[in-house]
Write an enzyme that holds these catalytic residues in place. Structure first.
Site, PDB file in Angstrom:
ATOM      1  N   VAL A  14      38.493  22.633 -37.664  1.00  0.00           N
ATOM      2  CA  VAL A  14      39.633  22.989 -38.508  1.00  0.00           C
ATOM      3  C   VAL A  14      39.421  22.458 -39.933  1.00  0.00           C
ATOM      4  O   VAL A  14      39.432  23.219 -40.905  1.00  0.00           O
ATOM      5  CB  VAL A  14      40.955  22.444 -37.919  1.00  0.00           C
ATOM      6  CG1 VAL A  14      42.104  22.659 -38.896  1.00  0.00           C
ATOM      7  CG2 VAL A  14      41.266  23.143 -36.596  1.00  0.00           C
ATOM      8  N   GLY A  15      39.191  21.151 -40.044  1.00  0.00           N
ATOM      9  CA  GLY A  15      39.086  20.522 -41.365  1.00  0.00           C
ATOM     10  C   GLY A  15      37.946  21.093 -42.201  1.00  0.00           C
ATOM     11  O   GLY A  15      38.137  21.400 -43.386  1.00  0.00           O
ATOM     12  N   LYS A 221      53.694  26.795 -34.267  1.00  0.00           N
ATOM     13  CA  LYS A 221      52.273  26.769 -33.932  1.00  0.00           C
ATOM     14  C   LYS A 221      52.080  26.791 -32.407  1.00  0.00           C
ATOM     15  O   LYS A 221      51.290  27.584 -31.884  1.00  0.00           O
ATOM     16  CB  LYS A 221      51.642  25.517 -34.542  1.00  0.00           C
ATOM     17  CG  LYS A 221      50.242  25.216 -34.094  1.00  0.00           C
ATOM     18  CD  LYS A 221      49.229  26.220 -34.600  1.00  0.00           C
ATOM     19  CE  LYS A 221      47.870  25.918 -34.000  1.00  0.00           C
ATOM     20  NZ  LYS A 221      46.795  26.698 -34.548  1.00  0.00           N
ATOM     21  N   CYS A 277      42.442  25.245 -28.087  1.00  0.00           N
ATOM     22  CA  CYS A 277      43.877  25.272 -28.390  1.00  0.00           C
ATOM     23  C   CYS A 277      44.782  25.763 -27.272  1.00  0.00           C
ATOM     24  O   CYS A 277      45.787  25.131 -26.970  1.00  0.00           O
ATOM     25  CB  CYS A 277      44.121  26.144 -29.620  1.00  0.00           C
ATOM     26  SG  CYS A 277      43.635  25.330 -31.132  1.00  0.00           S
ATOM     27  N   LYS A 280      45.515  23.463 -24.180  1.00  0.00           N
ATOM     28  CA  LYS A 280      46.082  22.200 -24.654  1.00  0.00           C
ATOM     29  C   LYS A 280      47.500  22.401 -25.177  1.00  0.00           C
ATOM     30  O   LYS A 280      48.415  21.642 -24.853  1.00  0.00           O
ATOM     31  CB  LYS A 280      45.178  21.659 -25.772  1.00  0.00           C
ATOM     32  CG  LYS A 280      45.635  20.360 -26.379  1.00  0.00           C
ATOM     33  CD  LYS A 280      44.808  20.008 -27.605  1.00  0.00           C
ATOM     34  CE  LYS A 280      45.235  20.847 -28.791  1.00  0.00           C
ATOM     35  NZ  LYS A 280      44.491  20.550 -30.019  1.00  0.00           N
ATOM     36  N   ARG A 347      34.417  24.327 -26.137  1.00  0.00           N
ATOM     37  CA  ARG A 347      35.526  23.605 -25.507  1.00  0.00           C
ATOM     38  C   ARG A 347      36.319  24.536 -24.581  1.00  0.00           C
ATOM     39  O   ARG A 347      36.703  25.632 -24.973  1.00  0.00           O
ATOM     40  CB  ARG A 347      36.433  22.992 -26.582  1.00  0.00           C
ATOM     41  CG  ARG A 347      35.767  21.770 -27.235  1.00  0.00           C
ATOM     42  CD  ARG A 347      36.592  21.190 -28.361  1.00  0.00           C
ATOM     43  NE  ARG A 347      36.578  22.033 -29.550  1.00  0.00           N
ATOM     44  CZ  ARG A 347      37.219  21.738 -30.669  1.00  0.00           C
ATOM     45  NH1 ARG A 347      37.937  20.638 -30.751  1.00  0.00           N
ATOM     46  NH2 ARG A 347      37.149  22.544 -31.710  1.00  0.00           N
TER      47      ARG A 347
HETATM   48  C1  UDX Z   1      43.326  30.481 -31.188  1.00  0.00           C
HETATM   49  C2  UDX Z   1      44.352  31.280 -32.014  1.00  0.00           C
HETATM   50  O1  UDX Z   1      43.984  32.667 -32.010  1.00  0.00           O
HETATM   51  C3  UDX Z   1      44.404  30.752 -33.437  1.00  0.00           C
HETATM   52  O2  UDX Z   1      45.422  31.427 -34.164  1.00  0.00           O
HETATM   53  C4  UDX Z   1      44.722  29.257 -33.398  1.00  0.00           C
HETATM   54  O3  UDX Z   1      44.702  28.729 -34.709  1.00  0.00           O
HETATM   55  C5  UDX Z   1      43.698  28.520 -32.530  1.00  0.00           C
HETATM   56  O4  UDX Z   1      43.649  29.108 -31.216  1.00  0.00           O
HETATM   57  P1  UDX Z   1      40.673  30.501 -30.978  1.00  0.00           P
HETATM   58  O5  UDX Z   1      40.910  29.691 -29.744  1.00  0.00           O
HETATM   59  O6  UDX Z   1      39.695  30.007 -31.988  1.00  0.00           O
HETATM   60  O7  UDX Z   1      42.051  30.716 -31.768  1.00  0.00           O
HETATM   61  O8  UDX Z   1      40.167  31.977 -30.561  1.00  0.00           O
HETATM   62  P2  UDX Z   1      40.908  33.261 -29.966  1.00  0.00           P
HETATM   63  O9  UDX Z   1      40.340  34.442 -30.630  1.00  0.00           O
HETATM   64  O10 UDX Z   1      42.376  33.139 -29.963  1.00  0.00           O
HETATM   65  O11 UDX Z   1      40.381  33.302 -28.445  1.00  0.00           O
HETATM   66  C6  UDX Z   1      40.790  32.353 -27.481  1.00  0.00           C
HETATM   67  C7  UDX Z   1      40.237  32.745 -26.125  1.00  0.00           C
HETATM   68  O12 UDX Z   1      40.866  33.913 -25.625  1.00  0.00           O
HETATM   69  C8  UDX Z   1      38.735  33.063 -26.133  1.00  0.00           C
HETATM   70  O13 UDX Z   1      38.131  32.513 -24.978  1.00  0.00           O
HETATM   71  C9  UDX Z   1      38.698  34.574 -26.091  1.00  0.00           C
HETATM   72  O14 UDX Z   1      37.526  35.074 -25.535  1.00  0.00           O
HETATM   73  C10 UDX Z   1      39.899  34.865 -25.214  1.00  0.00           C
HETATM   74  N1  UDX Z   1      40.457  36.215 -25.400  1.00  0.00           N
HETATM   75  C11 UDX Z   1      40.970  36.584 -26.609  1.00  0.00           C
HETATM   76  C12 UDX Z   1      40.492  37.106 -24.326  1.00  0.00           C
HETATM   77  O15 UDX Z   1      40.047  36.790 -23.210  1.00  0.00           O
HETATM   78  N2  UDX Z   1      41.037  38.352 -24.526  1.00  0.00           N
HETATM   79  C13 UDX Z   1      41.564  38.747 -25.716  1.00  0.00           C
HETATM   80  O16 UDX Z   1      42.052  39.879 -25.807  1.00  0.00           O
HETATM   81  C14 UDX Z   1      41.522  37.820 -26.800  1.00  0.00           C
HETATM   82  P1  ADP Z   2      39.372  20.298 -34.497  1.00  0.00           P
HETATM   83  O1  ADP Z   2      39.000  21.521 -33.699  1.00  0.00           O
HETATM   84  O2  ADP Z   2      40.835  19.951 -34.337  1.00  0.00           O
HETATM   85  O3  ADP Z   2      38.940  20.356 -35.935  1.00  0.00           O
HETATM   86  P2  ADP Z   2      37.173  18.473 -33.954  1.00  0.00           P
HETATM   87  O4  ADP Z   2      36.941  17.589 -32.764  1.00  0.00           O
HETATM   88  O5  ADP Z   2      36.207  19.567 -34.248  1.00  0.00           O
HETATM   89  O6  ADP Z   2      38.656  19.039 -33.796  1.00  0.00           O
HETATM   90  O7  ADP Z   2      37.254  17.579 -35.280  1.00  0.00           O
HETATM   91  C1  ADP Z   2      38.024  16.427 -35.412  1.00  0.00           C
HETATM   92  C2  ADP Z   2      37.223  15.388 -36.212  1.00  0.00           C
HETATM   93  O8  ADP Z   2      38.091  14.298 -36.542  1.00  0.00           O
HETATM   94  C3  ADP Z   2      36.031  14.772 -35.475  1.00  0.00           C
HETATM   95  O9  ADP Z   2      34.855  14.999 -36.221  1.00  0.00           O
HETATM   96  C4  ADP Z   2      36.378  13.256 -35.401  1.00  0.00           C
HETATM   97  O10 ADP Z   2      35.247  12.441 -35.567  1.00  0.00           O
HETATM   98  C5  ADP Z   2      37.327  13.095 -36.567  1.00  0.00           C
HETATM   99  N1  ADP Z   2      38.224  11.923 -36.463  1.00  0.00           N
HETATM  100  C6  ADP Z   2      39.017  11.557 -35.428  1.00  0.00           C
HETATM  101  N2  ADP Z   2      39.728  10.459 -35.717  1.00  0.00           N
HETATM  102  C7  ADP Z   2      39.394  10.098 -36.986  1.00  0.00           C
HETATM  103  C8  ADP Z   2      39.809   9.039 -37.881  1.00  0.00           C
HETATM  104  N3  ADP Z   2      40.730   8.122 -37.528  1.00  0.00           N
HETATM  105  N4  ADP Z   2      39.233   8.985 -39.111  1.00  0.00           N
HETATM  106  C9  ADP Z   2      38.317   9.920 -39.485  1.00  0.00           C
HETATM  107  N5  ADP Z   2      37.911  10.932 -38.698  1.00  0.00           N
HETATM  108  C10 ADP Z   2      38.432  11.028 -37.469  1.00  0.00           C
END
Ligand code: UDX
Ligand code: ADP
Ligand code: UDX
Length: 463
Positions: A14-15, A221, A277, A280, A347
């Protein structure tokens, strides 16, 4: 407040992309992304932008444009906090693996650590932005830590959830459906909201920037992800019924998707959704509902997860049943390990659970994924703690070429919808396999008729 310096804590999925796009679109803002993980920061700083730690189409180009100009990656968290007027928190919030709410609630320890660090370091007023997906009312917890442990400076907390999907992160960031910003409804809150609106307004039109109170933003969200996941579980539930009745889930999806109230997107039946996401956030929603005694609400949403787990298990069961009720010592080739195409993220990928089931049946798994490393696959399996690491290493072989992975296999399972899988020489693959040669297309991406004419026994989802 006019923002000239932004800090983002957490250089993850995300970041990293979000800050890269902010830096690209706002050359007048200095953006520093910090992380505790030194390797991750070193990878973001790798002179070759192709080596950045996250694969997203278009991302390396943006990073190479902005990095060193107004985009910086660093492990010096304190310095970045001190200098910035606005601090994004983008750390991970996994599901708790211990104690109260284990397996359900979000683990907020990383968030809390960030809040305490900001409180300790900050010597001027700051705007703190929640970017991670968080349970409703987390902003309140952050505020309480900041106000009670800080150096007496003023903090404004904003909720600014990220809606980008992996694999399309750059496109989603450049052209978002909406930007959501929640903040306090008093004057200071509104000023903070406006400073963040001004950042996004550099490339997003104002009618797409939505402002709400903090709790609506936080809950939106979770709700968005719950609705999206629910659509997939709904179509997957229909896929099982289609398999029993002779209907075809692709046809059903097309037919219902043309109803403008339903819409055509997110109706692809699959081996099950993955990603960091959906599961979770729903577990988190279920936990919140239960904590307020809303058992019917909790049960309603929990069913989305139950259905998804069922869909993954059903896929592995079908492989075993079709291969004459035993896969012991048979080679099953997996094409794809990532949770969706165009990402190296694994993940909660369905592939992990399907592999685990099949290894329990003593199958030998050979995997090819264009972007996922062998170490990642093995650590995903080890994380389940079903068997020893050594046993996982003897059951799972990783190849850097699909043709090698499929050679001498009894069956192929498609776990990720990578485009390249549709372009293979399937006759060549067929000739190298044991017969009958089975394909289990967990993504319905291959051409069934063509494969059957080659000689494959084809099994899709929901037909
Ligand atoms: C999701 C949300 O879409 C996004 O808005 C939020 O910020 C984070 O979570 P992401 O998990 O990155 O994004 O991907 P997404 O395209 O939503 O797919 C999630 C899962 O659903 C994947 O495993 C994908 O293959 C599956 N999927 C998606 C299906 O099985 N069928 C579909 O029609 C769409
Ligand atoms: P996301 O999908 O939410 O971006 P990630 O696991 O890819 O999750 O990224 C989260 C990042 O935040 C990791 O790289 C982790 O090392 C970092 N992180 C977690 N806690 C701290 C903290 N206290 N200070 C700085 N970085 C952190
Ligand atoms: C429905 C289907 O919409 C239609 O396609 C099908 O042919 C027959 O069933 P109908 O029952 O006539 O049509 O009306 P609809 O507009 O779908 O409303 C059904 C119920 O849902 C109503 O009680 C309505 O008030 C309620 N509803 C609808 C909501 O509570 N919220 C909404 O957002 C929409």
């Amino acid at each position: 407040m006019k923002i000239t310096k932004i800090c983002c804590i957490g250089a993850g999925y995300v970041g990293g992309p979000t800050m890269a796009v902010i830096a690209q679109k706002c050359p007048h803002i200095q953006v520093t992304v910090v992380d505790l993980n030194e390797q991750r920061i070193a990878d973001w700083n790798d002179p070759n932008p192709e080596n950045i730690p996250i694969y997203e189409p278009g991302l390396s180009e943006i990073v190479s444009e902005a990095r060193g100009r107004n985009l910086f990656f660093s492990t010096d968290v304190d310095k970045a906090i001190d200098e910035a007027q606005m601090i994004f928190i983008s750390v991970n919030t996994p599901t708790k693996t211990y104690g109260k709410g284990k397996g359900m609630a979000a683990d907020l320890k990383y968030i809390e650590l960030c809040a305490r660090q900001i409180a300790r370091v900050a010597k001027q007023n700051k705007i703190v932005v929640e970017k991670s997906t968080l349970p409703v009312r987390t902003a309140e917890a952050i505020k309480s830590i900041l106000d009670n442990t800080g150096n007496g400076v003023q903090f404004q907390i904003l909720s600014n959830p990220e809606f980008l999907a992996e694999g399309t992160a750059v496109a989603d960031l450049l052209n978002p459906d909406r930007i959501l910003i929640g903040g306090d409804t008093n004057q200071e809150g509104e000023e903070a909201i406006n400073s963040l609106v001004d950042v996004y307004a550099n490339w997003v039109s104002k009618d797409r920037i939505l402002t709400t109170n903090v709790w609506s933003s936080e809950l939106s969200k979770l709700t968005a992800n719950a609705f999206l996941a629910q659509r997939i579980s709904s179509i997957n539930a229909m896929s099982e019924l289609c398999e029993k009745t002779g209907a075809d889930v692709n046809e059903v999806a097309k037919a219902i998707g043309m109803d403008s109230r339903i819409g055509p997107k997110f109706l692809k039946a699959s081996v099950g959704f993955g990603g960091s996401c959906f599961q979770k956030d729903i577990l988190n929603l279920v936990y919140i509902a239960k904590s307020y005694g809303l058992n019917e609400v909790a049960d309603y949403w929990e069913q989305v997860i139950i259905m998804n787990d069922h869909q993954k298990r059903r896929f592995s069961n079908k492989i075993v049943q079709t291969l004459y009720n035993t896969v012991a010592d048979k080679k099953i080739a997996f094409l794809g390990w990532a949770f969706k195409k165009d990402t190296n993220d694994t993940r909660e990928s369905a592939a992990i659970y399907v592999a685990d089931d099949l290894i329990n049946e003593q199958a030998k798994i050979s995997v090819y994924d264009p972007k996922v490393s062998k170490n990642k696959m093995l650590s995903d399996l080890d994380y389940l703690e079903t068997r020893t690491g050594e046993e996982n290493r003897s059951a799972l072989n990783v190849f850097d070429n699909a043709y090698e992975a499929c050679k001498d296999a009894h069956a192929i399972a498609i776990l990720t919808e990578w485009d390249e899988f549709t372009m293979y020489d399937w006759k060549k693959i067929y000739d190298s396999m044991h017969k009958p040669a089975f394909i289990f297309d967990g993504r319905n991406i291959l051409n069934a008729k063509q494969l059957e004419s080659i000689g494959f026994v084809y099994n899709g989802i929901g037909s």
